[in-house]
Each structure stands twice: as C-alpha cells, then as structure tokens.
Design an enzyme around this catalytic site. Sequence first.
Site, PDB file in Angstrom:
ATOM      1  N   ASP A 135       9.411   5.042 -10.617  1.00 22.94           N
ATOM      2  CA  ASP A 135       8.909   5.548 -11.895  1.00 22.94           C
ATOM      3  C   ASP A 135       9.503   6.897 -12.263  1.00 22.94           C
ATOM      4  O   ASP A 135       9.575   7.245 -13.445  1.00 22.94           O
ATOM      5  CB  ASP A 135       7.382   5.660 -11.861  1.00 22.94           C
ATOM      6  CG  ASP A 135       6.703   4.295 -11.884  1.00 22.94           C
ATOM      7  OD1 ASP A 135       7.423   3.280 -11.915  1.00 22.94           O
ATOM      8  OD2 ASP A 135       5.455   4.248 -11.852  1.00 22.94           O
TER       9      ASP A 135
ATOM     10  N   LYS B 229      -1.351  -3.903  -3.060  1.00 19.30           N
ATOM     11  CA  LYS B 229      -2.593  -3.294  -2.565  1.00 19.30           C
ATOM     12  C   LYS B 229      -2.688  -1.901  -3.170  1.00 19.30           C
ATOM     13  O   LYS B 229      -2.032  -0.971  -2.727  1.00 19.30           O
ATOM     14  CB  LYS B 229      -2.636  -3.211  -1.050  1.00 19.30           C
ATOM     15  CG  LYS B 229      -3.951  -2.607  -0.540  1.00 19.30           C
ATOM     16  CD  LYS B 229      -3.999  -2.525   0.968  1.00 19.30           C
ATOM     17  CE  LYS B 229      -5.339  -1.963   1.425  1.00 19.30           C
ATOM     18  NZ  LYS B 229      -5.501  -0.538   1.094  1.00 19.30           N
TER      19      LYS B 229
ATOM     20  N   SER C 217       0.804  -1.212   0.000  1.00 15.61           N
ATOM     21  CA  SER C 217       0.000   0.000   0.000  1.00 15.61           C
ATOM     22  C   SER C 217       0.841   1.268   0.000  1.00 15.61           C
ATOM     23  O   SER C 217       1.496   1.573  -0.974  1.00 15.61           O
ATOM     24  CB  SER C 217      -0.964  -0.051   1.176  1.00 15.61           C
ATOM     25  OG  SER C 217      -2.081   0.729   0.889  1.00 15.61           O
TER      26      SER C 217
END
Length: 478
Positions: A331, A345, A320
């Site tokens: 990224d 999650k 999460s």
Amino acid sequence: MKRTLQRRLSLSMITLMILLPVFGGGSMEQILASPVSTTYTRAAEADQISIDVASLERLYRYVDSIYIDEVDKQKMFNDLASALIASLDDPYSFYVPPTMAKEYQEETSGVYGGIGTYLNKPAPENKDLSDPSTFMITIVSPFPGSPAQRAGLMAGDLISHIDGEKVDDLTSYEASMKLRGEPNTPVTITVYRNGTSFDLSLVRERITTPTVDSGVIDGNIGYIQLSEFTPQTGNQLLEHVQKLQKEGIVGLVIDERNNSGGAVDGAMQSANIFLDEGKTLVTIQGKKGTMRDQRYISTGKAEVPSSLPIVILTNGGSASSAEIFAAAMKDNGRATLIGSKTFGKGIVQDVFRFGEGFAQVTTAHYYTPNGENIHKLGIEPDIAVEDIQLSDEQIPAYEQLMTDQVISTYVKENPEPSEENIRRFASLNKEKGIDEIILTLLVRNEYLSKMPYDKRPIADPLFDTTLNRAVQFIRTGR
C-alpha cells in the site's frame, strides 16, 4: 550511528510496552499484546457477570462439599478458564494452562534455553531397527554460533541418547523439550556419526530462533526467506538486508509463502526498514467504547534506497502478521506482490497472564494502510501466479507413484541433481497422469532431501514458477 529498530519504530497513539506473541493464520498467529489496559463495562453487563459468577461459586462449593473424592482445585480452575474462553466460539481465543505456559512463551518469543539446532524425530511407531534415522534424533542444521555448532555437531548427525536415556520412544516434541532447559545447565548427548558413537557435553545457552534466511540468486538478486515473525525478526532482517546490499544486489525478493504470522511488532519493525518516516503501517480498531483504536507509523529514514526494486512472494499460507508486512509494503508503494491471494486473517488477539497460564482473546480488527479490512478476504497480489498443486483427479496417480517408490528409485539410479536428470524424470513419467511441472518439483525435492542441509540452495528459480516470475519482474520491470 547505527540505530536499532526498536528506537526507529514509533507509534502515533501509544508506546509499546510488552509483547507476548500469539500464533495465528493456519497455526495461530503471534500478535502484539495490548499495550494499555482499559476498563469498559456497562452497568447491566457488570450486574449479569456478578450474578453468573456468584452462581458458579455456589455450584463449585456445593460440588466440592458433596463429590465423593477430593476435588482437584487446580484442574477445576484451569478447566473453568478454558471453558469460559472456549464459549466465545472463536478459534483464535483460548486459555493456555500452566503445564503448557513455558513452551507457549518460548515458542511465541522465539527465545529459549537450549543447544541451538533444528532437529527431526520420526514418530516412535515408524521405527525401523535397520535404519537409525527412524528412531534417533536427526540434526537438520545447527544454528550459527550456537553451542551445537561450536561443539562440532553437523547436519545429518544422529542423537541416540540424552543424558544417558535412549530417545527411541520420544516424540519430536518430547525430544526437543529434553534438549531444552535453563541457560547455563549441562546436557550430555550421545552422537551417532558414520557408524561410530561418542558423547558430547554441552552447556545450554539462551537461544534465539532464526526466522530469516538469505542468499543471492540468479547472479545478483537478493533473496530473503521470512519463515515467521518474532520480536527478533526485525533486527535479523536488517542484518540480512545490509549483508545483501554489500554484495551489490540489483533487486530483492522477500519470500513470505507459508509464513503463518508472528509478532506484530516484528512485522512492523520489518516494514520500517524499507519505509521513510510517516508512512502508515497498520491501523487497529477495537470494540466501540474501549479507546483501543491505534495507528502505527514508520519513523526514520529507510535503510534501503527506493531505487531498489522489491518483490514479496505470497500464497494462501501467508497469514496475519505476514499480511500486515505485505500490506504495509504494497500500500505504501514499496513492493510488488507476486503469487496468490493471502490467507485473510485480519483480527488481533491480546495475550495476558491469567493464574499460572496465559489467556488469548480476540480484541480488534486491523486495517491495511489503504483502510481495507482483509479478514476472511486476504490480499490479492499485483501479479497472480497460480499455485502448483495436485488436483483431485491426480491424487490416485500420485499415491501410486509413491507406493511404487518411483521417485526414490530414479534418484538412486541417477544421483546427480542436474536439470537434465530432473526434466528427464518428468518426461519419462508424464503418462502417469500427473502434470510435468509437479513431477519436476517432486523429483527435485527428493534430490534436495538427499543433500546435506548446508549444501542445499537457498532458492531455486528454475523450477519455482512464482520465484521465476519475480526474477523476471525485477529484470524487466513488468
């Protein structure tokens, strides 16, 4: 002029108003409460809700009038609220009744009134009268600057009484709750140290749970352990990063293994430390028609130069908010992920007051800066390192090893926690059907458990293959 993380973090579509974090991942993650209340109902749905609620009211009133005993209306309210949300069949949506509301709020915010210490309390059924540590509270470590530390409590101290009452029959949770209380209220504990008992009177204070720990490994590589995310994690992390930079580190490892999540704003504030302005941190997309879509971006200048290599360690317990932080760094090209695939999650829960309790309801998916929905998929690391764990075939051998107390006996006979002793144990027992690397970890952990908490190393690249790979990557760039 030093900027706080709260000032540096801006949102592209919305201003954060309140955080009531929620648990998630394997343990329910702490997550951002909805900053905006929007109403979206279709006429048909509204009509059906009205019909259903009216029917339930008639049933409630009828039961109240005919039931042989007095109806506990508070219990009825709590059970109805719990059943309504439970009917969603969503493990991340639930109702917190008033009896658990305070604990829930303290746990999710990371702030409470207390004396400030990590503690351990074995279950009452495991009591051994010959060993006080099996029925007293053990101070694992006092928080720096806390009332516990200022009063002289040390790692390894035992607490036998709280306000004159024995702790023998308390669970770990009950013991923790007895030490907690409103700030500025007194509590007296009886400390058992080296066979001597004495009383200490302390005054509870507002405690912020530490979620960040750090140190220098392998000479000049910074190591940070992120155990969870709370609203305070961003500022705690910044302090540790600045301290490590002053020590002249040449690389940084951030360990998120088994970090089950936390407050989303804590994860975003943490990523914002390392990213320059305008980078996407996460995108949240809600139910169609609710106007809940939000994109969060970084602001200000990064606190860490882009030339400093950063590695984030992940595994299947990284979930999460831990995944939000990892994805934001990965990224945006700011960190290399090493380890194993994360939990997966990728959904968001809103938390709001309902009655005297709290309700938590899943309201949205989140997407990584690259636009990926990782729910039930996880994030693949850039460099995979296989998790070290017992196979099904090795479990019987492990159980026998523990039954025969082979590890504890060896450590008693060879108390020096040297590399030589650790490797020798693995070599002596490799015929028992357990991988040597697992044997080294088992005996190393036994040695660590015997050390005072403040003497234990922050990390151990020698026997931690994932961390060792991270050190190699920082040194060589591959």
